[in-house]
Scaffold this motif. Structure first.
Motif, PDB file in Angstrom:
ATOM      1  N   ILE A  91     -33.812  10.380 -17.991  1.00  0.00           N
ATOM      2  CA  ILE A  91     -32.836  10.931 -18.866  1.00  0.00           C
ATOM      3  C   ILE A  91     -31.715   9.936 -19.229  1.00  0.00           C
ATOM      4  CG2 ILE A  91     -30.710  12.621 -19.068  1.00  0.00           C
ATOM      5  CD1 ILE A  91     -32.399  14.540 -17.746  1.00  0.00           C
ATOM      6  N   LEU A  93     -34.075   9.097 -10.741  1.00  0.00           N
ATOM      7  CA  LEU A  93     -34.197  10.321 -10.899  1.00  0.00           C
ATOM      8  C   LEU A  93     -33.301  11.061  -9.783  1.00  0.00           C
ATOM      9  CD1 LEU A  93     -37.979  10.637 -12.253  1.00  0.00           C
ATOM     10  CD2 LEU A  93     -35.666  11.176 -13.736  1.00  0.00           C
ATOM     11  N   THR A  94     -33.553  10.448  -8.568  1.00  0.00           N
ATOM     12  CA  THR A  94     -32.715  11.334  -7.481  1.00  0.00           C
ATOM     13  C   THR A  94     -31.413  11.114  -7.275  1.00  0.00           C
ATOM     14  OG1 THR A  94     -34.816  10.543  -6.243  1.00  0.00           O
ATOM     15  CG2 THR A  94     -33.013  11.348  -4.750  1.00  0.00           C
ATOM     16  N   VAL A  95     -30.824   9.688  -7.619  1.00  0.00           N
ATOM     17  CA  VAL A  95     -29.441   9.697  -7.416  1.00  0.00           C
ATOM     18  C   VAL A  95     -28.614   9.301  -8.658  1.00  0.00           C
ATOM     19  CG1 VAL A  95     -29.525   9.049  -4.763  1.00  0.00           C
ATOM     20  CG2 VAL A  95     -29.431   7.202  -6.444  1.00  0.00           C
ATOM     21  N   ASP A  96     -29.211   8.861  -9.742  1.00  0.00           N
ATOM     22  CA  ASP A  96     -28.489   8.724 -11.108  1.00  0.00           C
ATOM     23  C   ASP A  96     -27.315   7.538 -10.984  1.00  0.00           C
ATOM     24  OD1 ASP A  96     -27.648   8.666 -13.769  1.00  0.00           O
ATOM     25  OD2 ASP A  96     -26.670  10.289 -13.498  1.00  0.00           O
ATOM     26  N   ALA A 110     -32.793   5.664   4.294  1.00  0.00           N
ATOM     27  CA  ALA A 110     -32.663   5.765   2.717  1.00  0.00           C
ATOM     28  C   ALA A 110     -32.915   4.319   2.180  1.00  0.00           C
ATOM     29  CB  ALA A 110     -31.368   6.112   2.540  1.00  0.00           C
ATOM     30  N   GLY A 111     -33.351   4.323   1.053  1.00  0.00           N
ATOM     31  CA  GLY A 111     -33.864   3.057   0.265  1.00  0.00           C
ATOM     32  C   GLY A 111     -35.222   2.501   0.652  1.00  0.00           C
ATOM     33  N   ILE A 125     -37.815   2.725  -0.418  1.00  0.00           N
ATOM     34  CA  ILE A 125     -38.856   3.131  -1.482  1.00  0.00           C
ATOM     35  C   ILE A 125     -40.141   2.695  -1.533  1.00  0.00           C
ATOM     36  CG2 ILE A 125     -37.931   1.601  -3.047  1.00  0.00           C
ATOM     37  CD1 ILE A 125     -38.571   5.305  -3.746  1.00  0.00           C
ATOM     38  N   ALA A 144     -38.199   6.686  -9.794  1.00  0.00           N
ATOM     39  CA  ALA A 144     -37.963   7.505  -8.577  1.00  0.00           C
ATOM     40  C   ALA A 144     -36.658   7.527  -8.056  1.00  0.00           C
ATOM     41  CB  ALA A 144     -39.047   7.199  -7.557  1.00  0.00           C
ATOM     42  N   MET A 145     -36.013   6.380  -7.868  1.00  0.00           N
ATOM     43  CA  MET A 145     -34.613   6.373  -6.984  1.00  0.00           C
ATOM     44  C   MET A 145     -33.642   6.883  -8.345  1.00  0.00           C
ATOM     45  SD  MET A 145     -34.941   2.839  -4.864  1.00  0.00           S
ATOM     46  CE  MET A 145     -33.740   3.649  -3.746  1.00  0.00           C
TER      47      MET A 145
END
Lengths: 383, 383
Positions: B345, B312-315, B243-244, B246, B309-310
């Protein structure tokens, strides 16, 4: 810990707590004898006997009669949880259809009803369709509305903790809709609303391809890419409920490749007619048609770009392809694997949904059942 | 639950369990009287008295003498946890330096030592530097090696649960290195290794800008972008520890914009000399120099692409900019916000690290302290 209360209510409170313990044991493993239930609850046999008498009287449990007559002597009485002592409803509210399902407290489907709707339908009318689908399910299942214990609803968009839609680009007039509150007027039980991809992700874990998988990404592929994340065995919603909104990563590129395979995102083309076009492309690609294969290749490349960004972020054990395209897993999965392999350190298992178009409604039923369970247990909590 | 054992060991086991309970109470709140500790543990006063006598004898606690003499009559005796009853070491093992820190059991820094190293140094020599830094810290702090209770190490790359480096592109010869086992030869206590960005993320939560933040992304910006994720208050490592990662999202684009600001990723240019170039660009950009501002703009655009990108994935609730560029937050943060606002968002809070270059070593000390705490508590667990 709550202090023991020195009132005459104590006795009945204790009895209620014991009833709930016995009921839980019976739901876990049924049929069960008094001896079984005494062993699993740690309560004395007379206590279990009193509790089960209460539960039978209240309609939560019943005695099995079947085998008793065939035996010699006096057989041990066996009890079952009455799954028909309550019901739940689950809904998948989408752009093109509203799918509803009535289930008993064991999650067994009593009736499913689907209504096709115009993607441009306004919010008020769409909510009215949900109400009609509910009525159809209850009528077909001959279940009185008063026997519903919870209602679960899956919807596109970001849903806050109170069941209000805060963001939605898919359904007209949906933003700002107090969906849970609106539907509550039709039901005398809890109404819970969650994002459709979140519910589908949990359903895959409960019923689908991801059983025993604690970290997964469910890609709900439709007009937009939505993603549901399960991390550590629980839905990860994010700080503002916006986790999994990966569709916003590169919307123009997605629009172009999606349009070729799934049709443009306009009212007219999102009808059943385009499903036939999609099916033809998939069939042609399977037959080796170069043009069709190019469409599939391009589609997978862009989908993989989104899946890779999520994989690099959370490194899931599994990625699940959901929505209508799950049936084209033979074409999509190897291509996605190749792309993700090229970018990521570790490529997760990539699988097609095995519960396909049912994932959201199954997740909605799960959500409602969970709420019904909680209600059952909270009856025992002292006020 | 473990069964009570009907042996003569029971009495001493019980006494040990009580000692640990009293020690925990004392660590939570110190100084404390016997009455204080009886209240916080729920143990009787004579039991606390016996336990504290044991703890004083073993060197974990001591009686405060200071005020006693000033008072009239017999004052309540007050005890403190002896933070010097044990020590931990934390390390940040990077490409250009090895930073070590000796701390007592309250996390107070006793000594910090930093050694600059050649980025091309082979793995064996780099591990030797870690040993030397450890020796320097112990000597300067006049602490005997035998009093170390745990060692924590932060390293770039993916580290498995046993402290082996499985993936690393930053340090030569680092892949496949059993780092924890190698270092264990020098210490008679637990050695724990974790990814540097993970440790920095936890340190920001413990000591930095993210206190009370449960969902955060820490961006460790250097030769590559590494990210540490904290989700639900815990480090999220992912199914395979990846994870991470990126930095792999768009490495070519990152390389180009990074090179202009931070220098090319070659041995020679990654010296202190390029830090001066970076500082000059930052100073020029602050003064409004158009060329420098373009470099900063381009850098932020690509960094934001990764951060978006991160997000949008985990907010997450917060994104933290760490590494050497944290000091240029005035330039970076508003640009990152603008870019992320355009895509996502909900834009998380974006902050510059307040513990900067110390984040990884602080996290390593935290990791070691946590391990020391566990060791202390496990002493009471029946075998």
């Amino acid at each position: 810990m709550s202090k023991p209360r020195a009132t005459s209510g104590d006795q009945s409170l204790l009895r209620l707590i014991n009833s709930v313990a016995v009921l839980s044991a019976l739901r876990e493993s049924s049929p069960a004898t008094l001896t079984d239930m005494a062993a699993s609850t740690g309560l004395s046999r007379p206590t279990v006997e009193a509790a089960i008498a209460d539960l039978v009287e209240q309609g939560w449990a019943s005695e099995l009669q079947a085998e008793a007559e065939r035996r010699v002597g006096r057989p041990a009485r066996r009890y079952v949880f009455r799954a028909d002592s309550g019901y739940v409803l689950g809904f998948d509210v989408g752009a093109h259809r509203v799918l509803g399902r009535l289930a008993d407290l064991n999650g067994r489907t009593i009736h499913t009803h689907e209504t096709q709707v115009d993607p441009q339908l306004d919010a008020e009318s769409r909510v009215a369709v949900v109400r009609k689908v509910a009525a159809k399910c209850l009528a077909a299942g001959r279940v009185e509305r008063s026997r519903l214990m919870a209602v679960g609803v899956g919807s596109p968009g970001i849903i806050d903790a109170d069941g209000n839609v805060t963001v939605s680009t898919v359904l007209p007039g949906w933003v700002g809709l107090p969906l849970a509150r609106k539907l509550s007027r039709s039901f005398h039980c809890t109404v819970l609303v969650d994002n459709d991809a979140n519910l589908a992700a949990m359903a895959e874990r409960g019923h689908g391809v991801a059983q025993d998988v604690d970290d997964l990404i469910y890609l709900l592929i439709g007009r937009r890419i939505g993603a549901g994340l399960v991390l550590g065995g629980r839905v990860h919603r994010g700080f503002g409920g916006a986790a999994g909104e990966i569709g916003l990563l590169d919307p123009q590129k997605w629009e172009r490749c999606r349009e070729l395979l799934l049709g443009p995102a306009t009212t007219e083309s999102l009808t059943d007619r385009h499903h036939e076009v999609t099916d033809r492309i998939i069939t042609a690609a399977r037959a080796g048609d170069a043009g069709a294969l190019t469409i599939i290749d391009d589609f997978c490349a862009v989908l993989a770009q989104h899946a890779a960004a999520m994989t690099l972020t959370v490194d899931p054990e599994m990625i699940i392809i959901g929505g209508g395209l799950a049936a084209a897993g033979d074409l999509l999965l190897p291509r996605l694997r190749t792309h993700i392999d090229r970018v990521c350190i570790r490529t997760p298992r990539i699988e097609a949904s095995t519960i396909g178009q049912e994932a959201v409604v199954l997740g909605a039923v799960q959500l409602a059942l969970h709420s019904a369970d909680e209600a059952l247990h909270q009856q025992a909590a002292p006020t």
